[in-house]
Design a protein around this motif. Sequence first.
Motif, PDB file in Angstrom:
ATOM      1  N   GLN A 159      -0.203   1.792 -16.613  1.00  0.00           N
ATOM      2  CA  GLN A 159       1.188   2.143 -16.341  1.00  0.00           C
ATOM      3  C   GLN A 159       1.315   2.807 -14.968  1.00  0.00           C
ATOM      4  O   GLN A 159       0.468   3.617 -14.582  1.00  0.00           O
ATOM      5  N   PRO A 160       2.377   2.483 -14.213  1.00  0.00           N
ATOM      6  CA  PRO A 160       2.578   3.124 -12.900  1.00  0.00           C
ATOM      7  C   PRO A 160       2.815   4.622 -13.043  1.00  0.00           C
ATOM      8  O   PRO A 160       3.495   5.073 -13.965  1.00  0.00           O
ATOM      9  N   THR A 161       2.235   5.374 -12.148  1.00  0.00           N
ATOM     10  CA  THR A 161       2.478   6.816 -12.088  1.00  0.00           C
ATOM     11  C   THR A 161       3.683   7.078 -11.192  1.00  0.00           C
ATOM     12  O   THR A 161       4.319   6.152 -10.677  1.00  0.00           O
ATOM     13  N   ALA A 162       3.959   8.354 -10.978  1.00  0.00           N
ATOM     14  CA  ALA A 162       5.090   8.718 -10.123  1.00  0.00           C
ATOM     15  C   ALA A 162       4.788   8.508  -8.643  1.00  0.00           C
ATOM     16  O   ALA A 162       5.694   8.561  -7.807  1.00  0.00           O
ATOM     17  N   TRP A 163       3.496   8.239  -8.317  1.00  0.00           N
ATOM     18  CA  TRP A 163       3.112   8.061  -6.908  1.00  0.00           C
ATOM     19  C   TRP A 163       3.590   6.696  -6.407  1.00  0.00           C
ATOM     20  O   TRP A 163       3.050   5.659  -6.791  1.00  0.00           O
ATOM     21  N   GLN A 164       4.621   6.715  -5.592  1.00  0.00           N
ATOM     22  CA  GLN A 164       5.178   5.485  -5.043  1.00  0.00           C
ATOM     23  C   GLN A 164       5.613   5.734  -3.605  1.00  0.00           C
ATOM     24  O   GLN A 164       6.754   6.116  -3.351  1.00  0.00           O
ATOM     25  N   PRO A 165       4.688   5.543  -2.656  1.00  0.00           N
ATOM     26  CA  PRO A 165       5.011   5.802  -1.257  1.00  0.00           C
ATOM     27  C   PRO A 165       6.008   4.780  -0.708  1.00  0.00           C
ATOM     28  O   PRO A 165       6.271   3.751  -1.348  1.00  0.00           O
ATOM     29  N   PRO A 166       6.564   5.038   0.442  1.00  0.00           N
ATOM     30  CA  PRO A 166       7.523   4.098   1.029  1.00  0.00           C
ATOM     31  C   PRO A 166       6.848   2.767   1.354  1.00  0.00           C
ATOM     32  O   PRO A 166       5.640   2.701   1.564  1.00  0.00           O
ATOM     33  N   PRO A 167       7.634   1.673   1.395  1.00  0.00           N
ATOM     34  CA  PRO A 167       7.071   0.345   1.626  1.00  0.00           C
ATOM     35  C   PRO A 167       6.483   0.202   3.026  1.00  0.00           C
ATOM     36  O   PRO A 167       6.932   0.826   3.984  1.00  0.00           O
ATOM     37  N   VAL A 168       5.465  -0.648   3.091  1.00  0.00           N
ATOM     38  CA  VAL A 168       4.753  -0.899   4.348  1.00  0.00           C
ATOM     39  C   VAL A 168       5.197  -2.249   4.897  1.00  0.00           C
ATOM     40  O   VAL A 168       5.178  -3.250   4.174  1.00  0.00           O
ATOM     41  N   THR A 169       5.579  -2.284   6.152  1.00  0.00           N
ATOM     42  CA  THR A 169       5.982  -3.531   6.797  1.00  0.00           C
ATOM     43  C   THR A 169       4.732  -4.229   7.332  1.00  0.00           C
ATOM     44  O   THR A 169       4.245  -3.913   8.419  1.00  0.00           O
ATOM     45  N   GLY A 170       4.208  -5.148   6.538  1.00  0.00           N
ATOM     46  CA  GLY A 170       2.977  -5.835   6.897  1.00  0.00           C
ATOM     47  C   GLY A 170       2.011  -5.805   5.729  1.00  0.00           C
ATOM     48  O   GLY A 170       2.419  -5.752   4.564  1.00  0.00           O
ATOM     49  N   PHE A 171       0.726  -5.809   6.033  1.00  0.00           N
ATOM     50  CA  PHE A 171      -0.307  -5.905   5.008  1.00  0.00           C
ATOM     51  C   PHE A 171      -1.229  -4.690   5.050  1.00  0.00           C
ATOM     52  O   PHE A 171      -1.537  -4.165   6.112  1.00  0.00           O
ATOM     53  N   VAL A 172      -1.701  -4.288   3.880  1.00  0.00           N
ATOM     54  CA  VAL A 172      -2.703  -3.246   3.753  1.00  0.00           C
ATOM     55  C   VAL A 172      -4.020  -3.899   3.359  1.00  0.00           C
ATOM     56  O   VAL A 172      -4.082  -4.641   2.383  1.00  0.00           O
ATOM     57  N   SER A 173      -5.081  -3.632   4.120  1.00  0.00           N
ATOM     58  CA  SER A 173      -6.387  -4.241   3.852  1.00  0.00           C
ATOM     59  C   SER A 173      -7.377  -3.288   3.222  1.00  0.00           C
ATOM     60  O   SER A 173      -8.315  -3.708   2.564  1.00  0.00           O
TER      61      SER A 173
END
Length: 733
Positions: free
Chosen positions: A136-150
């Motif tokens: 289940q998702p926790t409350a940790w939800q950072p702002p969206p990233v424009t691009g890709f995370v590697s």
Amino acid sequence: MAGAVHAIAVGDDGTVYVGGSFGHAGPPEGSGVPLSEATGEPIEPFPVVDGHVAAVVPDGRGGWYISGSFTQVGGVARSGIAHLLAEGSLDLAWSPAVTGGVLACVGGTLYVQSWTFDAKALEFITKLLALDPSGQPTAWQPPPVTGFVSALAVSGNTVYAGGDFTAVGGEPRSQLASFDATTGTLTAWAPQLSAGIYHGTSTVQALALVGDVLYVGGSFDKVDGESRIGLAAFDGSGQLTSWGPPIYSGSVFALAARGSTIYVGGWFEALGSEARSGLAAIDSGGQVLPWGPATDGTVLALAIDGDTIFVGGGFTGIGAVRRSRLAAVGLDGAVSGWAPEPDPGPELVTASGVWQYDNHGVLALAAASGKVFAGGNFEYVGSRSVRRGLAAYDSAGHLTTWAPHVDGEVWALAWSAGRLYVGGDFQAISGTPRANLASVSAAGEVSSWNPGVGGAVHALLATPEALFLGGAFAIVGGRPHLNLAAVGLDGGPPLTADQSGWNPSPNAVVTSLTAEGGTLYVGGYFTGFGSTERLGLAAFDSRLSLAPWGPALGRATPDPADAPGATALVARGGIVYVAGHFDTLAGNASTCVALVDANGQVLDASVADGLYYPWNEVSALTATDDRRVVMVGELAALFWESPWPPGLRSDITGAAFLGAGGLSTAVPVPAYVLDTTRLSFLPRARAVAVAGGKVYVGGVFHWDLPGGGVVDNLAAVDTASGQIADWTPILRP
């Protein structure tokens, strides 16, 4: 079967021998497999992953979180993300409503990412999430990233992200960013990475933490305006350090740390002034260490457990030792004997006798507690199933321990008097020098029989008196023999007519041989024997003299590269079944296959409309005990419109296997459709043999079965019903 099957022969005891250009045999293990650190063998049980695995992280409890492009794990639907338990089973209760990639697992919290495409802005957006152990998702939800995370790393209350992005939550960020581990808030840390003369674009591919120092690897030339080429490090306060030997040519794809040593993997030839190919080690002061066995390909993943560094990627050699895609290296730089040899499966090909792997590799590694989890785009792994060019299955469809290996490709097999004769394009078998032709016992021993053939062997026919061979060669037994010869089964010299000079010398490759009633029939791409014209077909009488029989094959196209040829022949009951690549035979329109009598008269012929090369070639023929003929090949459709009964009566779109009536009436056979959605190569059934009520079919194919399931490259079909037999060793959901 991990590669193409070119030939099949059945032994007296029902053992099915297969030859081709493969490196593994047996059922596929899938693209994500736990391996023993001691043996390199898969740790059973484990669920087969159908797709490819791009990332893996330990769950901290002996299991693994995996992600990638897969739809099933152990036959259970999973959309690219799954949890495998320590005992080797799929966690059925863990099925989060997210798709994406796993990045890290810290303290029971799993960090993942998912991607969407903003069609209006023409940008990819990455959403980072944290999942609890239940998924289940926790409350940790950072702002969206424009691009890709590697890559992602967690240190204390800070989560670091690296990749190919330009902004986070609308705030400018250049390939690196960090977040509060509790709230998900974007921090003020904002180093600027940029490209330059050594890298056209700037990306971060790997992160590693040692204490509070963050090490960064990728493709970039500068960080905050200072020269940092491919490698950089930041201290606990986020300040750029002086660490980072430059990588002027290439990129870093993987980082791993042991103590104060940073291990670097990627595609490069040097770090600073130190020559290093694909692997290197650097101390905390930035000094390049002596460790670094050279690889001949890209390193994509690293994992460390104890004193062993596990290396994955797309290489075929490391430290001057053959290691396919996966290896284990000690702290002294020595490559161990650990050799699981991940294999991509059907797309395995050979070039000049060397196995080539295009766009395949080990993409992800994790190691803990004596286990290594390897993920990638492969289907086979483990030395127990390694079979190079030759393999054998028992009558129940189980892979046997019979495992002679060739250093090239096998194109033809023939079984006679307790021995398997092997022809192809190779120079050694099981380390014993044998030029393109060898004899192997049922125990796997290479015999002293050694005719020595100067060129590839494509066809074999064993008779009580001799072994006939056809191919593209110029020498047999040290004597000139062009493309067609016969040798004694006892290892004697090449046979001749009246033992004094048979050397027919067709002017091009011979690809098929059959015999009946003392007549030898020869097919290929030749146009003559000396001054005597024969267009693709010829026959020799019992004295091995060229016979009048030789109906001409033809092609409508004038392209010399599209020449007609007979790739398969079967002689039964006074009829020669001719198959191959042609559209006329003896002046009669005939696509792929025809029936010819012993006088060279066409008895029956097929006609197809709208079919074009290469989708209209029959590659192999065999006859069943009830006088049916089975043919396999590249068949988009085959329309039989001949007025001459009896013959084939089939109209099977997409068929890779079909039945022929021959001297009896036609027998319906199901169409096994080539599943082109799975393929990036040309599919074809290439080999066929019959024994014990079964037709064995091999090639390079996936068959989608009418009742569900997929068959890869090797199958058995019941001769009575035409259905896939239980013997089939590579049948998967």
